[in-house]
Scaffold this motif. Structure first.
Motif, PDB file in Angstrom:
ATOM      1  N   ARG A  71       0.843  -1.203   0.000  1.00 31.04           N
ATOM      2  CA  ARG A  71       0.000   0.000   0.000  1.00 31.04           C
ATOM      3  C   ARG A  71       0.875   1.247   0.000  1.00 31.04           C
ATOM      4  NH1 ARG A  71      -5.168   0.297   3.638  1.00 31.04           N
ATOM      5  NH2 ARG A  71      -5.177   2.199   2.384  1.00 31.04           N
ATOM      6  N   PRO A  72       1.302   1.684  -1.190  1.00 28.50           N
ATOM      7  CA  PRO A  72       2.172   2.862  -1.258  1.00 28.50           C
ATOM      8  C   PRO A  72       1.487   4.157  -0.803  1.00 28.50           C
ATOM      9  CG  PRO A  72       1.497   2.153  -3.449  1.00 28.50           C
ATOM     10  CD  PRO A  72       1.067   1.083  -2.505  1.00 28.50           C
ATOM     11  N   GLU A  73       0.185   4.165  -0.840  1.00 30.89           N
ATOM     12  CA  GLU A  73      -0.575   5.333  -0.371  1.00 30.89           C
ATOM     13  C   GLU A  73      -1.573   4.887   0.694  1.00 30.89           C
ATOM     14  OE1 GLU A  73       0.055   8.353  -1.085  1.00 30.89           O
ATOM     15  OE2 GLU A  73       1.475   8.031  -2.737  1.00 30.89           O
ATOM     16  N   PRO A  74      -1.706   5.655   1.783  1.00 33.90           N
ATOM     17  CA  PRO A  74      -0.941   6.864   2.096  1.00 33.90           C
ATOM     18  C   PRO A  74       0.467   6.535   2.577  1.00 33.90           C
ATOM     19  CG  PRO A  74      -2.396   6.357   3.906  1.00 33.90           C
ATOM     20  CD  PRO A  74      -2.695   5.343   2.841  1.00 33.90           C
ATOM     21  N   LEU A  75       1.401   7.408   2.265  1.00 35.50           N
ATOM     22  CA  LEU A  75       2.797   7.215   2.647  1.00 35.50           C
ATOM     23  C   LEU A  75       2.951   7.159   4.169  1.00 35.50           C
ATOM     24  CD1 LEU A  75       5.784   7.030   1.871  1.00 35.50           C
ATOM     25  CD2 LEU A  75       5.831   9.534   1.733  1.00 35.50           C
ATOM     26  N   LEU A  76       2.082   7.873   4.858  1.00 34.22           N
ATOM     27  CA  LEU A  76       2.150   7.918   6.316  1.00 34.22           C
ATOM     28  C   LEU A  76       2.021   6.522   6.934  1.00 34.22           C
ATOM     29  CD1 LEU A  76       2.254   9.590   8.914  1.00 34.22           C
ATOM     30  CD2 LEU A  76      -0.235   9.843   8.766  1.00 34.22           C
ATOM     31  N   LEU A  77       1.310   5.618   6.269  1.00 30.24           N
ATOM     32  CA  LEU A  77       1.100   4.277   6.811  1.00 30.24           C
ATOM     33  C   LEU A  77       2.412   3.515   6.913  1.00 30.24           C
ATOM     34  CD1 LEU A  77      -0.750   2.001   7.745  1.00 30.24           C
ATOM     35  CD2 LEU A  77      -1.077   1.366   5.327  1.00 30.24           C
ATOM     36  N   SER A  78       3.150   3.422   5.817  1.00 30.32           N
ATOM     37  CA  SER A  78       4.413   2.672   5.829  1.00 30.32           C
ATOM     38  C   SER A  78       5.453   3.347   6.725  1.00 30.32           C
ATOM     39  CB  SER A  78       4.963   2.509   4.412  1.00 30.32           C
ATOM     40  OG  SER A  78       5.051   3.754   3.764  1.00 30.32           O
ATOM     41  N   LEU A  79       5.490   4.665   6.699  1.00 32.17           N
ATOM     42  CA  LEU A  79       6.431   5.376   7.547  1.00 32.17           C
ATOM     43  C   LEU A  79       6.064   5.225   9.016  1.00 32.17           C
ATOM     44  CD1 LEU A  79       6.874   8.674   5.487  1.00 32.17           C
ATOM     45  CD2 LEU A  79       8.537   6.826   5.740  1.00 32.17           C
ATOM     46  N   GLY A  80       4.765   5.269   9.306  1.00 26.36           N
ATOM     47  CA  GLY A  80       4.311   5.129  10.683  1.00 26.36           C
ATOM     48  C   GLY A  80       4.639   3.767  11.269  1.00 26.36           C
ATOM     49  N   VAL A  81       4.476   2.717  10.459  1.00 25.99           N
ATOM     50  CA  VAL A  81       4.802   1.362  10.927  1.00 25.99           C
ATOM     51  C   VAL A  81       6.296   1.259  11.226  1.00 25.99           C
ATOM     52  CG1 VAL A  81       4.909  -1.058  10.266  1.00 25.99           C
ATOM     53  CG2 VAL A  81       2.876   0.280   9.743  1.00 25.99           C
ATOM     54  N   LEU A 108      15.617   7.875  16.483  1.00 29.41           N
ATOM     55  CA  LEU A 108      15.827   9.243  16.000  1.00 29.41           C
ATOM     56  C   LEU A 108      16.099   9.268  14.496  1.00 29.41           C
ATOM     57  CD1 LEU A 108      18.008  10.715  18.902  1.00 29.41           C
ATOM     58  CD2 LEU A 108      15.577  11.107  18.445  1.00 29.41           C
ATOM     59  N   ALA A 109      16.904   8.291  14.040  1.00 27.50           N
ATOM     60  CA  ALA A 109      17.214   8.216  12.608  1.00 27.50           C
ATOM     61  C   ALA A 109      15.958   7.913  11.798  1.00 27.50           C
ATOM     62  CB  ALA A 109      18.277   7.156  12.359  1.00 27.50           C
ATOM     63  N   ALA A 110      15.145   6.963  12.298  1.00 27.15           N
ATOM     64  CA  ALA A 110      13.911   6.603  11.594  1.00 27.15           C
ATOM     65  C   ALA A 110      12.939   7.771  11.565  1.00 27.15           C
ATOM     66  CB  ALA A 110      13.264   5.394  12.269  1.00 27.15           C
ATOM     67  N   ALA A 111      12.834   8.491  12.685  1.00 24.19           N
ATOM     68  CA  ALA A 111      11.918   9.629  12.757  1.00 24.19           C
ATOM     69  C   ALA A 111      12.351  10.753  11.823  1.00 24.19           C
ATOM     70  CB  ALA A 111      11.839  10.141  14.193  1.00 24.19           C
ATOM     71  N   ALA A 112      13.662  11.035  11.783  1.00 18.04           N
ATOM     72  CA  ALA A 112      14.170  12.090  10.905  1.00 18.04           C
ATOM     73  C   ALA A 112      13.948  11.738   9.435  1.00 18.04           C
ATOM     74  CB  ALA A 112      15.654  12.323  11.181  1.00 18.04           C
ATOM     75  N   ALA A 113      14.214  10.472   9.090  1.00 19.99           N
ATOM     76  CA  ALA A 113      14.030  10.028   7.708  1.00 19.99           C
ATOM     77  C   ALA A 113      12.552  10.085   7.318  1.00 19.99           C
ATOM     78  CB  ALA A 113      14.558   8.609   7.541  1.00 19.99           C
ATOM     79  N   ALA A 114      11.678   9.670   8.234  1.00 21.70           N
ATOM     80  CA  ALA A 114      10.242   9.696   7.961  1.00 21.70           C
ATOM     81  C   ALA A 114       9.747  11.122   7.792  1.00 21.70           C
ATOM     82  CB  ALA A 114       9.484   9.001   9.086  1.00 21.70           C
ATOM     83  N   ASN A 126      12.975   8.580   2.384  1.00 17.66           N
ATOM     84  CA  ASN A 126      13.177   7.926   3.675  1.00 17.66           C
ATOM     85  C   ASN A 126      14.595   7.374   3.804  1.00 17.66           C
ATOM     86  OD1 ASN A 126      12.216   6.854   6.206  1.00 17.66           O
ATOM     87  ND2 ASN A 126      12.121   4.840   5.252  1.00 17.66           N
ATOM     88  N   PHE A 127      15.289   7.227   2.667  1.00 23.90           N
ATOM     89  CA  PHE A 127      16.627   6.636   2.678  1.00 23.90           C
ATOM     90  C   PHE A 127      17.734   7.675   2.518  1.00 23.90           C
ATOM     91  CE2 PHE A 127      13.622   3.497   1.033  1.00 23.90           C
ATOM     92  CZ  PHE A 127      13.807   2.475   1.956  1.00 23.90           C
ATOM     93  N   VAL A 128      17.366   8.934   2.341  1.00 24.29           N
ATOM     94  CA  VAL A 128      18.375   9.981   2.132  1.00 24.29           C
ATOM     95  C   VAL A 128      19.319  10.139   3.323  1.00 24.29           C
ATOM     96  CG1 VAL A 128      18.698  12.475   1.838  1.00 24.29           C
ATOM     97  CG2 VAL A 128      17.060  11.247   0.400  1.00 24.29           C
ATOM     98  N   PRO A 129      18.815  10.156   4.572  1.00 20.21           N
ATOM     99  CA  PRO A 129      19.758  10.256   5.701  1.00 20.21           C
ATOM    100  C   PRO A 129      20.796   9.138   5.705  1.00 20.21           C
ATOM    101  CG  PRO A 129      17.539  10.728   6.454  1.00 20.21           C
ATOM    102  CD  PRO A 129      17.417  10.228   5.037  1.00 20.21           C
ATOM    103  N   GLY A 130      20.411   7.956   5.248  1.00 20.02           N
ATOM    104  CA  GLY A 130      21.371   6.852   5.157  1.00 20.02           C
ATOM    105  C   GLY A 130      22.467   7.145   4.150  1.00 20.02           C
ATOM    106  N   PHE A 131      22.103   7.809   3.052  1.00 20.64           N
ATOM    107  CA  PHE A 131      23.116   8.194   2.061  1.00 20.64           C
ATOM    108  C   PHE A 131      24.136   9.143   2.700  1.00 20.64           C
ATOM    109  CE2 PHE A 131      19.616   7.841  -1.397  1.00 20.64           C
ATOM    110  CZ  PHE A 131      19.675   6.475  -1.309  1.00 20.64           C
ATOM    111  N   LEU A 132      23.633  10.097   3.468  1.00 18.30           N
ATOM    112  CA  LEU A 132      24.519  11.077   4.101  1.00 18.30           C
ATOM    113  C   LEU A 132      25.451  10.399   5.103  1.00 18.30           C
ATOM    114  CD1 LEU A 132      21.947  13.970   4.730  1.00 18.30           C
ATOM    115  CD2 LEU A 132      23.549  13.687   2.819  1.00 18.30           C
TER     116      LEU A 132
END
Length: 250
Positions: A71-81, A108-114, A126-132
């Motif tokens: 379920r790609p939408e809403p994005l909040l669902l996958s990020l919230g889980v 903290l990392a998961a929350a910032a990425a979300a 959601n994966f950009v902080p990991g790149f940094l």
């Protein structure tokens, strides 16, 4: 008449000693102490945090990939889980009064990425902080190797109680150079695979799930062998007294 330096100034640690102490202390907390007699398998297991550490590292991203795929939408669902699982791990550690630093860092990392992904509306962000993080670690290790102050060497020097004396030994200097290069290569390899997937996801959001899968595959499965190799090299450079006695008596 020469002026004597104040005692506090004379004993002030150098930048290399400070960095080495910080890295060495972190390694010791993770169970990486070359002066220990632990087996390689036990050391790798300890560095990964055991089953709890593995679950804390893998499950938030795995949950995001699965939910986003279904379920790609809403994005909040996958990020919230994903963030919710990280929060559960942190709460469990706090309740059990076990060291919560790893779980809190993951939360903290998961929350910032979300938050970033929600702000842009793109799941791949959601994966950009990991790149940094990979860029920072990779660059730091690479630079430290080429300037002759390998971060691996600084950490091991602190753990073994020799400070920066390893720089006077050609064999150790070479070994720590290549260990730093190898670790930098791991972080650079992650970027080489994952960043192109990120840019592809701009036109095709379904690529986001592939990006998450790549992150998982290039996470602990590559981290564990690197820890094992590093441990074996360091143990070879610093044989235990019992090993040395055995060699002398042979």
């Amino acid at each position: 008449m020469t002026e004597e330096r104040p005692q506090s100034e004379a004993s002030e640690p150098s930048a290399s000693e400070t960095i080495g102490a910080a890295l060495g202390a972190a390694a010791r907390r993770a169970g990486l102490d070359p002066s220990d007699s632990a087996s390689t398998q036990k050391v790798v297991w300890s560095a990964m945090g055991g089953w709890r550490g593995i679950l804390e590292s893998v499950l938030p991203t795995l949950a995001f990939v699965i939910v986003f795929t279904l379920r790609p939408e809403p994005l909040l669902l996958s990020l919230g889980v994903s963030v919710g699982l990280a929060a559960v791990f942190t709460i469990v550690r706090l309740v059990q009064k076990s060291p919560p630093s790893a779980a809190i860092g993951g939360l903290l990392a998961a929350a910032a990425a979300a938050a970033l992904a929600l702000l842009t509306g793109k799941g791949a962000d959601n994966f950009v902080p990991g790149f940094l993080t990979n860029t920072l670690y990779g660059a730091a290790l690479l630079v430290s190797a080429f300037v002759g102050w390998s971060l691996i060497g600084l950490a091991v020097g602190f753990l073994m109680g020799e400070g920066t004396a390893w720089r006077q030994h050609r064999r150790k200097r070479r070994a720590f150079f290549w260990l730093a290069i190898s670790w930098a290569g791991l972080f650079i390899a992650r970027l080489a695979v994952q960043v192109p997937l990120y840019f592809r996801s701009v036109d095709d959001p379904s690529i986001t799930a592939m990006l998450g899968t790549a992150k998982l595959v290039m996470g602990l499965p590559l981290f564990a062998p690197m820890i094992a190799v590093t441990w074996l090299v360091v143990r070879a450079l610093y044989p235990r007294a019992s090993d040395a006695d055995t060699a002398d008596n042979a």
